[in-house]
Write a protein that holds these residues in place. Structure first.
Motif, PDB file in Angstrom:
ATOM      1  N   VAL A   1       4.019   1.533   7.796  1.00 45.87           N
ATOM      2  CA  VAL A   1       2.568   1.703   7.626  1.00 45.87           C
ATOM      3  C   VAL A   1       1.842   0.450   8.120  1.00 45.87           C
ATOM      4  O   VAL A   1       0.728   0.536   8.649  1.00 45.87           O
ATOM      5  N   SER A   2       2.499  -0.705   7.981  1.00 47.49           N
ATOM      6  CA  SER A   2       1.870  -1.957   8.442  1.00 47.49           C
ATOM      7  C   SER A   2       1.573  -1.925   9.937  1.00 47.49           C
ATOM      8  O   SER A   2       0.655  -2.601  10.405  1.00 47.49           O
ATOM      9  N   ASN A   3       2.348  -1.137  10.700  1.00 46.77           N
ATOM     10  CA  ASN A   3       2.085  -1.042  12.142  1.00 46.77           C
ATOM     11  C   ASN A   3       0.774  -0.300  12.426  1.00 46.77           C
ATOM     12  O   ASN A   3       0.127  -0.538  13.452  1.00 46.77           O
ATOM     13  N   PHE A   4       0.371   0.607  11.544  1.00 46.23           N
ATOM     14  CA  PHE A   4      -0.931   1.278  11.706  1.00 46.23           C
ATOM     15  C   PHE A   4      -2.062   0.287  11.445  1.00 46.23           C
ATOM     16  O   PHE A   4      -3.097   0.315  12.119  1.00 46.23           O
ATOM     17  N   PHE A   5      -1.850  -0.608  10.477  1.00 48.75           N
ATOM     18  CA  PHE A   5      -2.842  -1.649  10.189  1.00 48.75           C
ATOM     19  C   PHE A   5      -2.990  -2.580  11.396  1.00 48.75           C
ATOM     20  O   PHE A   5      -4.106  -2.891  11.830  1.00 48.75           O
ATOM     21  N   THR A   6      -1.849  -3.006  11.949  1.00 52.09           N
ATOM     22  CA  THR A   6      -1.883  -3.886  13.123  1.00 52.09           C
ATOM     23  C   THR A   6      -2.531  -3.176  14.308  1.00 52.09           C
ATOM     24  O   THR A   6      -3.328  -3.767  15.045  1.00 52.09           O
ATOM     25  N   ALA A   7      -2.200  -1.903  14.500  1.00 55.59           N
ATOM     26  CA  ALA A   7      -2.788  -1.126  15.602  1.00 55.59           C
ATOM     27  C   ALA A   7      -4.298  -1.025  15.432  1.00 55.59           C
ATOM     28  O   ALA A   7      -5.060  -1.131  16.409  1.00 55.59           O
ATOM     29  N   ALA A   8      -4.760  -0.832  14.190  1.00 59.56           N
ATOM     30  CA  ALA A   8      -6.202  -0.742  13.940  1.00 59.56           C
ATOM     31  C   ALA A   8      -6.897  -2.060  14.280  1.00 59.56           C
ATOM     32  O   ALA A   8      -7.995  -2.071  14.852  1.00 59.56           O
TER      33      ALA A   8
ATOM     34  N   CYS B   1       5.753  14.792  12.586  1.00 59.78           N
ATOM     35  CA  CYS B   1       5.755  13.946  11.392  1.00 59.78           C
ATOM     36  C   CYS B   1       6.356  14.688  10.203  1.00 59.78           C
ATOM     37  O   CYS B   1       5.990  15.835   9.924  1.00 59.78           O
ATOM     38  N   LEU B   2       7.267  14.023   9.493  1.00 64.11           N
ATOM     39  CA  LEU B   2       7.913  14.609   8.318  1.00 64.11           C
ATOM     40  C   LEU B   2       7.251  14.166   7.023  1.00 64.11           C
ATOM     41  O   LEU B   2       7.525  14.727   5.962  1.00 64.11           O
ATOM     42  N   THR B   3       6.408  13.143   7.095  1.00 67.79           N
ATOM     43  CA  THR B   3       5.664  12.676   5.919  1.00 67.79           C
ATOM     44  C   THR B   3       4.175  12.849   6.220  1.00 67.79           C
ATOM     45  O   THR B   3       3.407  11.889   6.207  1.00 67.79           O
ATOM     46  N   ASP B   4       3.810  14.098   6.487  1.00 65.85           N
ATOM     47  CA  ASP B   4       2.469  14.378   7.011  1.00 65.85           C
ATOM     48  C   ASP B   4       1.353  14.041   6.028  1.00 65.85           C
ATOM     49  O   ASP B   4       0.286  13.585   6.433  1.00 65.85           O
ATOM     50  N   SER B   5       1.571  14.246   4.718  1.00 64.70           N
ATOM     51  CA  SER B   5       0.495  13.950   3.762  1.00 64.70           C
ATOM     52  C   SER B   5       0.212  12.451   3.715  1.00 64.70           C
ATOM     53  O   SER B   5      -0.958  12.035   3.620  1.00 64.70           O
ATOM     54  N   THR B   6       1.280  11.638   3.799  1.00 66.34           N
ATOM     55  CA  THR B   6       1.092  10.182   3.805  1.00 66.34           C
ATOM     56  C   THR B   6       0.378   9.737   5.075  1.00 66.34           C
ATOM     57  O   THR B   6      -0.562   8.934   5.030  1.00 66.34           O
ATOM     58  N   LEU B   7       0.803  10.262   6.212  1.00 62.97           N
ATOM     59  CA  LEU B   7       0.147   9.902   7.477  1.00 62.97           C
ATOM     60  C   LEU B   7      -1.306  10.350   7.462  1.00 62.97           C
ATOM     61  O   LEU B   7      -2.198   9.619   7.923  1.00 62.97           O
ATOM     62  N   ASN B   8      -1.573  11.521   6.931  1.00 62.04           N
ATOM     63  CA  ASN B   8      -2.938  12.028   6.850  1.00 62.04           C
ATOM     64  C   ASN B   8      -3.813  11.071   6.049  1.00 62.04           C
ATOM     65  O   ASN B   8      -4.943  10.750   6.443  1.00 62.04           O
ATOM     66  N   THR B   9      -3.276  10.551   4.934  1.00 63.82           N
ATOM     67  CA  THR B   9      -4.021   9.604   4.100  1.00 63.82           C
ATOM     68  C   THR B   9      -4.281   8.303   4.850  1.00 63.82           C
ATOM     69  O   THR B   9      -5.402   7.770   4.845  1.00 63.82           O
ATOM     70  N   VAL B  10      -3.246   7.781   5.510  1.00 59.85           N
ATOM     71  CA  VAL B  10      -3.375   6.523   6.253  1.00 59.85           C
ATOM     72  C   VAL B  10      -4.442   6.642   7.343  1.00 59.85           C
ATOM     73  O   VAL B  10      -5.320   5.766   7.480  1.00 59.85           O
ATOM     74  N   LEU B  11      -4.392   7.715   8.108  1.00 62.38           N
ATOM     75  CA  LEU B  11      -5.354   7.896   9.202  1.00 62.38           C
ATOM     76  C   LEU B  11      -6.770   8.077   8.666  1.00 62.38           C
ATOM     77  O   LEU B  11      -7.733   7.530   9.210  1.00 62.38           O
TER      78      LEU B  11
ATOM     79  N   ARG C   1      -5.504  -2.969   1.630  1.00 61.85           N
ATOM     80  CA  ARG C   1      -5.164  -3.207   0.219  1.00 61.85           C
ATOM     81  C   ARG C   1      -5.218  -1.904  -0.580  1.00 61.85           C
ATOM     82  O   ARG C   1      -4.358  -1.646  -1.427  1.00 61.85           O
ATOM     83  N   LEU C   2      -6.222  -1.088  -0.295  1.00 60.57           N
ATOM     84  CA  LEU C   2      -6.342   0.192  -1.000  1.00 60.57           C
ATOM     85  C   LEU C   2      -5.172   1.113  -0.663  1.00 60.57           C
ATOM     86  O   LEU C   2      -4.603   1.771  -1.547  1.00 60.57           O
ATOM     87  N   LEU C   3      -4.794   1.154   0.614  1.00 58.34           N
ATOM     88  CA  LEU C   3      -3.669   2.001   1.020  1.00 58.34           C
ATOM     89  C   LEU C   3      -2.377   1.566   0.350  1.00 58.34           C
ATOM     90  O   LEU C   3      -1.543   2.399  -0.020  1.00 58.34           O
ATOM     91  N   ASN C   4      -2.197   0.257   0.188  1.00 66.08           N
ATOM     92  CA  ASN C   4      -1.003  -0.233  -0.502  1.00 66.08           C
ATOM     93  C   ASN C   4      -0.963   0.250  -1.941  1.00 66.08           C
ATOM     94  O   ASN C   4       0.104   0.529  -2.487  1.00 66.08           O
ATOM     95  N   GLN C   5      -2.148   0.366  -2.563  1.00 65.30           N
ATOM     96  CA  GLN C   5      -2.206   0.872  -3.934  1.00 65.30           C
ATOM     97  C   GLN C   5      -1.920   2.373  -3.968  1.00 65.30           C
ATOM     98  O   GLN C   5      -1.244   2.870  -4.874  1.00 65.30           O
ATOM     99  N   ILE C   6      -2.429   3.098  -2.979  1.00 69.35           N
ATOM    100  CA  ILE C   6      -2.284   4.563  -2.972  1.00 69.35           C
ATOM    101  C   ILE C   6      -0.882   4.979  -2.548  1.00 69.35           C
ATOM    102  O   ILE C   6      -0.218   5.784  -3.208  1.00 69.35           O
ATOM    103  N   GLU C   7      -0.411   4.452  -1.430  1.00 69.07           N
ATOM    104  CA  GLU C   7       0.835   4.925  -0.826  1.00 69.07           C
ATOM    105  C   GLU C   7       1.974   3.913  -0.883  1.00 69.07           C
ATOM    106  O   GLU C   7       3.129   4.267  -0.649  1.00 69.07           O
ATOM    107  N   GLY C   8       1.665   2.642  -1.166  1.00 68.35           N
ATOM    108  CA  GLY C   8       2.698   1.626  -1.068  1.00 68.35           C
ATOM    109  C   GLY C   8       2.939   1.297   0.394  1.00 68.35           C
ATOM    110  O   GLY C   8       2.443   1.973   1.299  1.00 68.35           O
ATOM    111  N   ASN C   9       3.706   0.271   0.645  1.00 66.81           N
ATOM    112  CA  ASN C   9       3.960  -0.135   2.036  1.00 66.81           C
ATOM    113  C   ASN C   9       5.240   0.537   2.546  1.00 66.81           C
ATOM    114  O   ASN C   9       6.205  -0.116   2.921  1.00 66.81           O
ATOM    115  N   ASP C  10       5.233   1.869   2.520  1.00 69.15           N
ATOM    116  CA  ASP C  10       6.399   2.620   2.970  1.00 69.15           C
ATOM    117  C   ASP C  10       6.315   2.873   4.463  1.00 69.15           C
ATOM    118  O   ASP C  10       5.494   2.296   5.157  1.00 69.15           O
TER     119      ASP C  10
END
Length: 457
Positions: free
Chosen positions: A293-300, A335-345, A317-326
């Motif tokens: 997930v940190s790579n999405f932060f860096t990409a942003a 995508c096999l973890t589509d709900s998590t990716l949907n939240t991140v995006l 910081r909010l995403l880390n609270q919601i989803e953790g740094n998985d």
């Protein structure tokens, strides 16, 4: 008349051990179907099972009585393990079985001696934990395996020092520290990784009980069942009954064909990490790659014009609270973890007003249609996403691809050195078995990432 070439001594010794094991199976009531045989030749690994005749779907290939299963309650040290239950509760669920194995593996009087004698050198399993650190860091860079192995080795060392050593010192009638060493304990961890089974929890009629609250059953060793090798497209599966465990064919198996079980839907990096082998690319339909997930932060942060940089840290910081740094997991179909990716995006792409509203309301209403989300983040749906979402996925995938090399450069797929190596049969044949397995892991992951780049370009 020509004589057959003499088999190497080590092969003869393995065959002798196998014969003793099969004789033991007959003595304890482990029933083997006459249509199959266990052998050293014609299979993909050291041991395997072959069909001697055509086999129909739903035929029972062998039946293992419960008394043949080696677990913490059947071992000679079960009384000690039960007595020390409170101490063992602080360790992982594997420790009781590992303590049982430490005793049974080294006891000449063990009931399971004929079974355990099949494995006289656990390092032949060739898990990455037995590779040198340099080999892991070089051959498996970017795959996630070196980090997983480091975590394993730290846990093994801590568990042995804090729990196991105290118990084996306390009960000297069963264990001796100079025999039951950290090295043997580590080898047995690899043995349990590669060959143990876990019985599924029984379905409960009480619908109010949360299935997730049920602890998984501890691992156990199942003689004969662990002889079968794994492929994604398997032809047999293990079934559990109160009296026995049965290996049953799930489709017709032709004479001469190997009988394969399944270890579950395992990506090649998981197979190598846990079992010490891989399926040759591209035969593993379950292959996956993790994008942190940190790579999405860096990409942003890299796409400066599309994001309010002042908010990105707060969103992270909010995403880390919601989803953790998985990690976000992608497979061959999307995508096999589509709900998590949907939240991140969603969070990264929110306007300032939307983000403040999210924080004030402590979340948003969940999407009602999970199927729509899965479709949108599949290979078919990815090209149709909003441009900014595609940019984020593309950037995160590119950052993940850069982790496979020291230079952090990303080559076009046609110029990828692993792709060129896969297509050069002569060079491929010269690689060691470790190099080949590492290549299958790397290239399987990179091919998914290259596809992702193409779909989000």
């Amino acid at each position: 008349m020509a004589t057959e070439p003499k088999r190497p001594k080590i092969v003869e010794e393995r065959q002798d051990s196998l014969n003793v094991f099969l004789q033991w199976c007959g003595q304890i009531g482990l029933e083997l179907n006459e249509k199959v045989c266990v052998g050293l030749e014609g299979t993909v690994a050291e041991y395997g099972m072959l069909a001697k005749e055509d086999i129909d779907e739903r035929e029972v290939l062998f039946t293992v009585p419960r008394k043949a299963i080696l677990h913490q309650e059947s071992s000679k040290v079960s009384g000690v393990l039960d007595k020390e239950k409170i101490t063992l509760d602080s360790a992982s669920s594997w420790v009781p079985l590992l303590l049982a194995l430490l005793h049974e593996y080294t006891s000449p009087q063990s009931f399971w001696r004929p079974y355990l004698s099949l494995w006289n050198d656990f390092r032949k399993l060739d898990h990455p934990m037995f590779w040198s650190k340099e080999e892991r860091d070089t051959l498996l860079k970017g795959t996630g395996i070196p980090e997983a192995v480091n975590t394993d080795l730290d846990k093994i060392h801590k568990e042995y020092s804090d729990v196991v050593l105290q118990l084996i010192t306390k009960y000297s009638e069963y264990w001796t520290p100079n025999i039951h060493t950290l090295d043997l304990y580590t080898n047995l961890v690899a043995f349990v990784m590669a060959y143990s089974f876990q019985e599924p929890n029984e379905e409960d009629d009480d619908e109010d009980e949360d299935e997730e609250d049920k602890a998984p059953n501890p691992p156990m060793m199942v003689p004969m069942a662990d002889m079968l090798n794994h492929v994604a497209n398997h032809n047999a599966q293990l079934e559990f009954t109160p009296e026995s465990l049965k290996m049953v064919s799930i489709r017709p198996i032709c004479k001469g064909e190997e009988v394969f079980n399944t270890y579950g839907q395992m990506a090649n990096w998981q197979l190598l990490h846990m079992y010490g082998f891989t399926e040759p690319f591209p035969s593993n339909s379950n292959d996956t790659v993790d994008i942190p997930v940190s790579n999405f932060f860096t990409a942003a942060r890299d796409i400066k014009t599309d994001f309010e940089l002042s908010l990105l840290d707060e969103k992270w910081r909010l995403l880390n609270q919601i989803e953790g740094n998985d990690a976000i997991i992608f497979g061959n179909q999307g995508c096999l973890t589509d709900s998590t990716l949907n939240t991140v995006l969603k969070v990264f792409c929110m306007s300032q007003e939307e983000f403040l509203d999210l924080k004030e309301n402590e979340g948003w209403e969940e999407d009602n249609d999970e199927e729509d989300t899965a479709t949108a983040l599949s290979n078919e749906g990815l090209p149709k996403l909003k441009t900014i979402w595609k940019k984020l996925i593309h950037g995160a995938a590119r950052l993940t691809l850069s982790c496979y090399t020291e230079s952090n450069e990303v080559a076009e797929e046609k110029d990828d050195p692993d792709k060129m190596l896969m297509e050069d049969k002569k060079s491929l044949a010269k690689l060691s078995s470790r190099q080949q397995r590492a290549l299958h892991v790397r290239y399987g992951q990179k091919s998914i990432l290259h596809k992702l780049l193409e779909l989000t370009n």
